[in-house]
Design a protein around this motif. Structure first.
Motif, PDB file in Angstrom:
ATOM      1  N   PRO B 348       0.814  -1.223   0.000  1.00  0.00           N
ATOM      2  CA  PRO B 348       0.000   0.000   0.000  1.00  0.00           C
ATOM      3  C   PRO B 348       0.847   1.272   0.000  1.00  0.00           C
ATOM      4  CG  PRO B 348      -0.087  -1.078   2.144  1.00  0.00           C
ATOM      5  CD  PRO B 348       0.628  -2.012   1.227  1.00  0.00           C
ATOM      6  N   ALA B 349       2.141   1.149   0.275  1.00  0.00           N
ATOM      7  CA  ALA B 349       3.003   2.329   0.255  1.00  0.00           C
ATOM      8  C   ALA B 349       4.413   1.922  -0.153  1.00  0.00           C
ATOM      9  CB  ALA B 349       3.017   3.014   1.621  1.00  0.00           C
ATOM     10  N   VAL B 364       6.759  11.299  12.386  1.00  0.00           N
ATOM     11  CA  VAL B 364       5.673  11.991  11.687  1.00  0.00           C
ATOM     12  C   VAL B 364       6.244  12.978  10.678  1.00  0.00           C
ATOM     13  CG1 VAL B 364       3.709  13.551  11.955  1.00  0.00           C
ATOM     14  CG2 VAL B 364       4.038  11.675  13.587  1.00  0.00           C
ATOM     15  N   ARG B 365       7.301  13.709  11.101  1.00  0.00           N
ATOM     16  CA  ARG B 365       7.923  14.679  10.201  1.00  0.00           C
ATOM     17  C   ARG B 365       8.488  13.970   8.962  1.00  0.00           C
ATOM     18  NH1 ARG B 365      10.119  17.519  14.370  1.00  0.00           N
ATOM     19  NH2 ARG B 365      12.182  16.617  14.062  1.00  0.00           N
ATOM     20  N   THR B 368       5.708  12.996   6.627  1.00  0.00           N
ATOM     21  CA  THR B 368       5.216  14.215   5.961  1.00  0.00           C
ATOM     22  C   THR B 368       6.184  14.651   4.860  1.00  0.00           C
ATOM     23  OG1 THR B 368       4.066  14.861   7.975  1.00  0.00           O
ATOM     24  CG2 THR B 368       4.436  16.592   6.340  1.00  0.00           C
ATOM     25  N   ARG B 371       5.758  12.295   1.885  1.00  0.00           N
ATOM     26  CA  ARG B 371       4.509  12.565   1.146  1.00  0.00           C
ATOM     27  C   ARG B 371       4.620  13.855   0.336  1.00  0.00           C
ATOM     28  NH1 ARG B 371       1.494  10.879   6.688  1.00  0.00           N
ATOM     29  NH2 ARG B 371       1.538   8.630   6.328  1.00  0.00           N
ATOM     30  N   ALA B 372       5.298  14.851   0.903  1.00  0.00           N
ATOM     31  CA  ALA B 372       5.482  16.112   0.171  1.00  0.00           C
ATOM     32  C   ALA B 372       6.304  15.871  -1.089  1.00  0.00           C
ATOM     33  CB  ALA B 372       6.156  17.146   1.064  1.00  0.00           C
ATOM     34  N   ASP B 374       5.924  13.303  -2.868  1.00  0.00           N
ATOM     35  CA  ASP B 374       5.069  12.424  -3.671  1.00  0.00           C
ATOM     36  C   ASP B 374       5.438  10.949  -3.525  1.00  0.00           C
ATOM     37  OD1 ASP B 374       2.759  12.888  -5.084  1.00  0.00           O
ATOM     38  OD2 ASP B 374       3.709  12.493  -7.016  1.00  0.00           O
ATOM     39  N   ILE B 375       5.942  10.602  -2.339  1.00  0.00           N
ATOM     40  CA  ILE B 375       6.261   9.196  -2.049  1.00  0.00           C
ATOM     41  C   ILE B 375       5.197   8.661  -1.095  1.00  0.00           C
ATOM     42  CG2 ILE B 375       7.906   7.657  -0.902  1.00  0.00           C
ATOM     43  CD1 ILE B 375      10.061   9.798  -1.774  1.00  0.00           C
ATOM     44  N   ARG B 376       4.677   7.492  -1.418  1.00  0.00           N
ATOM     45  CA  ARG B 376       3.637   6.896  -0.583  1.00  0.00           C
ATOM     46  C   ARG B 376       4.270   6.370   0.710  1.00  0.00           C
ATOM     47  NH1 ARG B 376       1.171   2.205  -3.232  1.00  0.00           N
ATOM     48  NH2 ARG B 376       3.340   1.731  -3.706  1.00  0.00           N
ATOM     49  N   ALA B 377       3.823   6.889   1.836  1.00  0.00           N
ATOM     50  CA  ALA B 377       4.442   6.538   3.121  1.00  0.00           C
ATOM     51  C   ALA B 377       3.385   6.158   4.139  1.00  0.00           C
ATOM     52  CB  ALA B 377       5.255   7.713   3.636  1.00  0.00           C
ATOM     53  N   GLN B 378       3.658   5.089   4.876  1.00  0.00           N
ATOM     54  CA  GLN B 378       2.747   4.672   5.940  1.00  0.00           C
ATOM     55  C   GLN B 378       3.490   4.677   7.275  1.00  0.00           C
ATOM     56  OE1 GLN B 378       0.783   0.854   5.337  1.00  0.00           O
ATOM     57  NE2 GLN B 378       0.396   0.655   7.543  1.00  0.00           N
ATOM     58  N   LEU B 379       2.849   5.242   8.273  1.00  0.00           N
ATOM     59  CA  LEU B 379       3.385   5.214   9.635  1.00  0.00           C
ATOM     60  C   LEU B 379       2.912   3.939  10.324  1.00  0.00           C
ATOM     61  CD1 LEU B 379       2.716   8.868  10.726  1.00  0.00           C
ATOM     62  CD2 LEU B 379       4.880   7.692  11.141  1.00  0.00           C
TER      63      LEU B 379
END
Lengths: 451, 451
Positions: B348-349, B364-365, B368, B371-372, B374-379
């Motif tokens: 999914p990421a 979290v940073r 973020t 994602r900024a 444009d990379i799919r990221a999951q915590l």
């Protein structure tokens, strides 16, 4: 031939091509944003066994459902995306990894009374994170960031994500000895925006059996405002009187703790003690999103934390958190408000290639060259006058037109016309592709909504 | 609680997440390719008035249709995307520009007898070009190019686009004085691949009333082969005996004239006089597409030219050409054959961010920041042992994992682990984003099908 009058059923949205392109841009923005947060796309059948779909018991929904027999089967069309998710997770539990994060953008069906702006077939765009037995609070904290990025990407800046926690409300009503009525009270308080404080106060006393003093206390409580930090500070004053309240407050603090790291600007976020969401389904954090300049639209993205996704299918504890956008209605309202951008290209292609002679070799080669460069190109070869061809190009809004006549064929060049500026250049097909690519790159980035 | 056993109806495809990701890649490839050729996306309701949907009269289809009452309305679920297109064009005629090129990828419903590999709800992916009164032959010539690019983009190279023209067949049967039986003869000849020439010969005589000499003549005619140029040369030998035949031959020549300019390799194209498509609906060019090494699958993309899209709704002449892919069935067959690529990322990421302490700010940073970019990221913040977290990452197939412990927080760096090579580097969140971006760029381009 015996002709039937063509028509589309009322309550079913069917868009003209230019509007459909905007809808596609809308959906792509949602898909893209959800994917950035690690949600996997899911697709479930529109038709399910009625027994499975109505396992939870329907109430209002059951009356609206599309239900029918086919052979011996009692079937129904899905009326939301939550029940199909619950079924999917319960059915595939052993094959899934948890937390299971999925998005689904799909049509759902409710046979509502037809009226303007009400749809019987409409898209919902849902995301949910499902835990196996437990789900960390950070998942709830991440939701405002997803909402923010989604609406920001759609082109909006003037919106507020309003967050509350049902435990805070339940705990507070317990402090007043009003636990039995808390659901009813929440539904009454939920009307505050619509009917005002005076009427809410009256309803609390008349319908919910709340004393005048408690009604005042409730109105004082839900009026607590002044930014997240101030609200939390005020809530700290109630700490120690009720366990549920204290837990809700801790959760609310965890949800607000990392907002800066999640990139959510302060002006787009508010703790709002008035919101509760109607459904008893929600147990913790709840979310609503309102457009600052269009409060009349109501919440455009709502959801919350729930403890029990699929109790009617399985004895496994499946807590989760989710939000939903009523896409079709939102699109309709934005369209009505003139808030859909006219800047985005709604033509079916970026370039219309118009050959002016019967020798089509260069025209076809040019279209092929453009497509190889990932440029959307349409060949126009209908036997029409030049003027009719250009009217077609104009009316459809092609950003570029390529004209190929005898001169062009003789010189192996094409005439590329920028339909916005009217400028024309004679270049090779390869150069035309490069020029269009550059221009599209410069012009892109327009969001689908304009405020 | 009274529990209901969760289940999905038989004949309804519902995929697990990794397979769904492949299906999404499949659909995106189709959408992207269709857009490159100037087709606009269309979305029509799944439910229509039964009267409208069955205006054409159904035959076999009518028995399979999902039809039901809701209030006073007699409703039905669409069973293909052609009737809704006809309705849409007839209804919106004045608002559309012609030629009208649309693609639609949507679910359709047929209550077929349930059996392995047969679906009651399935996706069709259709493109059509509709003319107003007339439609230039080049539109028919462009179709093989669209089919070629679509299957090439999906990852296939071993396929043949087989083209014929119904006028050639009708004209030829007219030469033999067999016009009355031509439909029946075509349906018989269509079985050639399945039952062989001997049985076709027998059926032609027994069922179609064809003389032995004519049956031989027919078999000789449809056996004409040897590459497009050779077939056309052989067909030229029949010219001048029947007007319909001559017109069909001219059309076939026009359809093959620009194949090199359209970028269609010779080995992926064949004129094949045996194909006719069953439906009387088609009037000119017809198309089938077969996988060279899997002839048992049959045609995976078929269609043709028709003269009358919407005669049952309007008296306007609306000729067109279209092709259709039975997406759900094709996906199912490719899956069965093991032809779906395992190289494409189904996680999914792209990155799973795993904080190892209770201070989540850097994690979290980092998410973020990704994602900024444009990379799919999951915590991943569930309260689990390290091993369970890495098992989750492995099982889901995340290409990268980022680990953030106390050391990382102290140094404002993160540990980026490439899950394929096992390599780890300690870098800033920005550098991690850049490294992942580079790696994804290098690895991308995998098609969804592997031959």
């Amino acid at each position: 031939m015996n002709r039937i009058k063509p028509r589309t059923l009322s309550g079913f949205m069917e868009l003209l091509p230019a509007d459909q392109m905007k809808m596609e841009a809308f959906m792509e923005t949602l898909q893209h944003t959800y994917a950035l947060y690690g949600f996997t796309p899911l697709d479930t059948p529109v038709i399910e066994s009625a027994e499975v779909l109505l396992a939870k018991g329907g109430g209002e929904t059951e009356k609206q459902i599309y239900r029918f027999q086919k052979g011996d089967s009692d079937l129904a069309l899905r009326f939301d995306l939550t029940v199909p998710l619950a079924k999917y997770v319960a059915l595939n539990y052993a094959k899934l990894s948890f937390p299971f994060r999925r998005y689904q953008i799909g049509k759902v069906y409710r046979g509502e009374r037809a009226q303007r702006g009400r749809f019987r077939e409409f898209y919902q765009a849902d995301i949910d994170i499902i835990g196996d037995g437990a789900l960390d609070i950070l998942n709830e904290a991440e939701i405002p960031s997803i909402i923010y990025r989604t609406f920001h990407a759609l082109g909006l800046s003037k919106f507020v994500i309003r967050v509350n926690n049902r435990r805070i409300l339940n705990g507070f009503y317990a402090m007043l000895g009003l636990s039995a009525q808390s659901g009813e009270i929440m539904r009454t308080v939920d009307k505050l925006d619509k009917i005002g404080a005076e009427k809410v106060r009256a309803l609390l006393m008349e319908d919910c059996g709340v004393s005048p003093a408690d009604a005042d206390e409730i109105l004082r409580f839900i009026a607590i405002g002044g930014g997240s930090a101030a609200v939390i500070a005020a809530l700290e004053g109630y700490r120690g009187r009720n366990e549920t309240f204290d837990r809700g407050l801790d959760e609310l603090k965890a949800v607000t703790a990392y907002l800066p790291e999640f990139g959510v600007p302060e002006e787009n976020f508010a703790v709002d003690l008035t919101i509760a969401r109607g459904l008893d389904y929600y147990t913790g954090t709840v979310y609503e999103t309102t457009l600052t300049e269009h409060p009349e639209i109501g919440s455009v993205c709502s959801g919350g934390r729930y403890d029990d996704l699929a109790g009617y299918y399985t004895d496994r504890a499946l807590p989760g958190v989710g939000i939903s956008i009523g896409l079709t209605r939102l699109f309709y309202v934005l369209q009505e408000q003139g808030m859909l951008s006219n800047a985005i290209v709604t033509a079916p292609a970026d370039v219309l290639v118009i050959p002016m002679t019967t020798d089509l070799a260069l025209a076809v080669r040019t279209a092929t060259t453009l497509r190889a460069a990932d440029i959307r190109a349409q060949l126009y070869t209908e036997q029409k006058k030049f003027r009719a061809r250009m009217t077609y190009a104009d009316r459809m809004g092609f950003p570029f037109v390529i004209l190929i006549g005898e001169d062009e064929i003789a010189r192996e060049k094409v005439t590329l016309k920028d339909m916005r500026s009217g400028e024309q250049i004679a270049v090779s097909p390869q150069m035309a592709a490069a020029a269009v690519q550059r221009a599209l790159e410069e012009r892109k980035g327009g969001a689908v909504i304009q405020e």
